[in-house]
Design an enzyme around this catalytic site. Structure first.
Site, PDB file in Angstrom:
ATOM      1  N   GLY A  70       5.162  -4.873   0.076  1.00 11.07           N
ATOM      2  CA  GLY A  70       5.834  -3.815  -0.702  1.00 11.07           C
ATOM      3  C   GLY A  70       6.259  -2.292  -0.701  1.00 11.07           C
ATOM      4  N   GLU A  71       6.203  -1.803  -1.356  1.00 13.80           N
ATOM      5  CA  GLU A  71       6.855  -0.494  -1.019  1.00 13.80           C
ATOM      6  C   GLU A  71       6.565   1.088  -2.372  1.00 13.80           C
ATOM      7  OE1 GLU A  71      10.580   1.977   1.653  1.00 13.80           O
ATOM      8  OE2 GLU A  71      10.915   0.327   1.027  1.00 13.80           O
ATOM      9  N   GLY A  72       6.187   1.924  -2.034  1.00 11.09           N
ATOM     10  CA  GLY A  72       6.119   2.923  -3.143  1.00 11.09           C
ATOM     11  C   GLY A  72       6.226   4.360  -2.549  1.00 11.09           C
ATOM     12  N   ARG A  83       5.963   2.552   3.168  1.00  9.94           N
ATOM     13  CA  ARG A  83       5.596   0.980   2.779  1.00  9.94           C
ATOM     14  C   ARG A  83       3.913   0.387   3.809  1.00  9.94           C
ATOM     15  NH1 ARG A  83      10.739  -1.374   4.484  1.00  9.94           N
ATOM     16  NH2 ARG A  83      10.703  -3.212   5.051  1.00  9.94           N
ATOM     17  N   VAL A  84       3.803  -0.786   2.805  1.00 10.50           N
ATOM     18  CA  VAL A  84       2.309  -1.291   2.827  1.00 10.50           C
ATOM     19  C   VAL A  84       2.788  -3.007   3.573  1.00 10.50           C
ATOM     20  CG1 VAL A  84       0.321  -2.036   1.531  1.00 10.50           C
ATOM     21  CG2 VAL A  84       1.884  -0.367   1.097  1.00 10.50           C
ATOM     22  N   LYS A 103      -1.286   0.808   4.567  1.00 11.15           N
ATOM     23  CA  LYS A 103       0.199   1.444   3.661  1.00 11.15           C
ATOM     24  C   LYS A 103       0.541   2.573   5.024  1.00 11.15           C
ATOM     25  CE  LYS A 103      -0.284   3.332  -0.494  1.00 11.15           C
ATOM     26  NZ  LYS A 103      -0.939   3.837  -1.406  1.00 11.15           N
ATOM     27  N   ASP A 113      -0.884  10.011 -11.696  1.00 10.70           N
ATOM     28  CA  ASP A 113       0.087   9.454 -11.403  1.00 10.70           C
ATOM     29  C   ASP A 113      -0.145   7.710 -12.390  1.00 10.70           C
ATOM     30  OD1 ASP A 113       2.493   8.306 -10.683  1.00 10.70           O
ATOM     31  OD2 ASP A 113       1.983   7.778  -8.617  1.00 10.70           O
TER      32      ASP A 113
END
Length: 468
Positions: free
Chosen positions: A96-98, A102-103, A118, A216
């Site tokens: 995943g990515e936030g 990147r994770v 992360k 958030d």
């Protein structure tokens, strides 16, 4: 969606130091106002002392901003260790990515533990300050509904965080853009996730000293463990809440479009009620299955809150707010109650929103009312379910609501309404009244008390009938 600075883009200063209060509640985790002097993985390799092996931060003499006696229990890792754990961050490990970066999924060579790593995007919007805040917050705050930070890496310009691995991904993964072979979340699971996420916020708001404003809260930041246990993640934007006689903290506006409370987006004044608004948006996502912002929908439906608010004013339209993927498998009364909670959380005026503790009380009740589609009467989105629910409720001896003779505050958290309350005017009153904390708590408790009393009376009646 990633995080964005709405106005000022310059870096904030460090958080103001907070003095310990002799009057704080015993057992509350003390949150230092700043963090510095993080030991790197290389430092750990140089010294194999007990303190280093535990990854504890140096004392105050080694760096400002740390309260005496406060130790960061997170482990320190070298970049080489984390590269080995993720097979050199190869694409097969990417999960995943936030906004942070990147994770990757990895396995620690020393313990064999499966972890999520992360890696800070050095060109991203979130920088070293967010990394430090995340290490601080997740090292000092511990709760079943907060993700567990295992350790970090601060070698050179590398910044990485190591978390427990959450096998079911994020809530966003289970709500939006589902592949054909993926089952949507059922009603009971949605209520369970909402209640657990609210408990995580309650811990930050009511147990931490000073309170922590998450800032958030969104579906992609709610990770799911086995059994769909929700845990809040991504604390890089968290802020210490107001202390003393201050009503808010002022800060640059950061967050995710569609989730930010209106008063915070306009003024930069942040309170715990800002988190409550964001929670309301996520809860609406759980109920409706819609994204907070969806540019693929027709004009007027792209903003979830703007689309939902007019529907709150007409009880006959409530079924339109239920996720079509549920295919009508939800309790009518439970839907009304859930919509009432969501409606109160997204009130435009922060003062009229409930505190998160009241939300937890209400959602804990909803989560404990297990819905069984096999035994529940069927209903459709055309309103027949509304009639079925009323008929079933009458068969059980009336609706579950506050006993008029039991006293309490004059105005009620009456989510069910009655057949004469179907008008938009009455429904608007039902959902949009200004609630205060004491009444909300009393009413939520009354739900459960009346429910248990009716169950007891029903059981007693059955016993008497069988022995008559």
């Amino acid at each position: 969606m990633g995080c964005f600075p709405c106005f000022d883009t310059k870096e904030e200063g460090k958080l103001n130091p907070v003095k310990e209060s002799d009057g704080r509640k015993q057992g509350q985790p003390m949150v230092p106002s700043a963090i510095s002097g993080l030991p790197s993985g290389a430092d750990r390799l140089k010294s194999r002392s007990n303190a280093a092996s535990k990854g504890e931060l140096p004392g105050p003499k080694d760096g400002p901003g740390i309260h005496p006696g406060v130790h960061i229990a997170a482990q320190t890792f070298t970049f080489r260790e984390l590269a080995a754990a993720t097979m050199n961050f190869r694409p097969e490990s990417f999960i995943g990515e936030g906004g942070f970066g990147r994770v990757y999924k990895g396995r620690l060579e020393t313990t064999g533990q499966i972890v999520a790593v992360k890696q800070l995007d050095r060109n991203g919007l979130q920088g070293n300050r967010e990394f430090l805040v995340e290490v601080l917050m997740l090292s000092l705050l511990h709760h079943p509904n907060l993700v567990n930070l295992i350790g970090y890496c601060a070698d050179g310009d590398q910044r990485l965080l190591v978390y427990e691995f959450m096998p079911l991904g994020s809530l966003e993964d289970h709500l939006h853009d589902l592949p054909p072979d993926k089952e949507p979340l059922d009603w009971n699971t949605r209520m369970k996730i909402a209640a657990g996420a609210a408990k995580g916020l309650e811990y930050l708001h009511d147990k931490a000293n000073p309170p922590v404003i998450y800032r958030d809260f969104k579906s992609s930041n709610i990770l799911l463990d086995e059994g769909y246990q929700p845990k809040l993640s991504d604390f890089g934007l968290a802020k210490l809440g107001p202390v003393g006689d201050k009503s808010h903290v002022s800060t640059r506006v950061m967050g995710t479009y569609g989730y930010c409370a209106p008063e915070y987006a306009m003024t930069g004044q942040l309170t715990v009620k800002s988190d409550v608004y964001s929670f309301g948006v996520v809860f609406l996502e759980l109920i409706t299955g819609r994204k907070a912002i969806d540019g693929t929908r027709p004009h007027g439906e792209q903003n979830l809150v703007a689309w939902a608010r007019p529907l709150f004013n007409d009880r006959r339209k409530f079924s339109k707010l239920a996720d079509p993927w549920l295919q009508g498998r939800y309790p009518i009364r439970g839907l009304y109650q859930a919509l009432a909670v969501a409606s109160m959380c997204i009130q435009e005026q922060a003062a009229t929103r409930p505190l998160i503790g009241d939300v937890v009380t209400a959602l804990s009740y909803l989560a404990n009312q297990a819905y069984d589609p096999k035994t529940a009467s069927g209903h459709s989105h055309k309103g027949s379910g509304d009639r079925d629910e009323r008929r079933n409720r009458d068969d059980r001896g009336g609706r579950i609501s506050k006993n008029e003779e039991s006293g309490g505050s004059g105005r009620r958290w009456d989510f069910e309404g009655s057949e004469k309350d179907d008008s938009p005017k009455e429904t608007a009153k039902m959902l949009n009244r200004d609630l205060i904390r004491e009444r909300a708590v009393a009413e939520a408790k009354m739900w459960g008390e009346n429910w248990r009393e009716k169950r007891r009376q029903s059981a007693q009646g059955s016993f008497d009938g069988n022995n008559g």
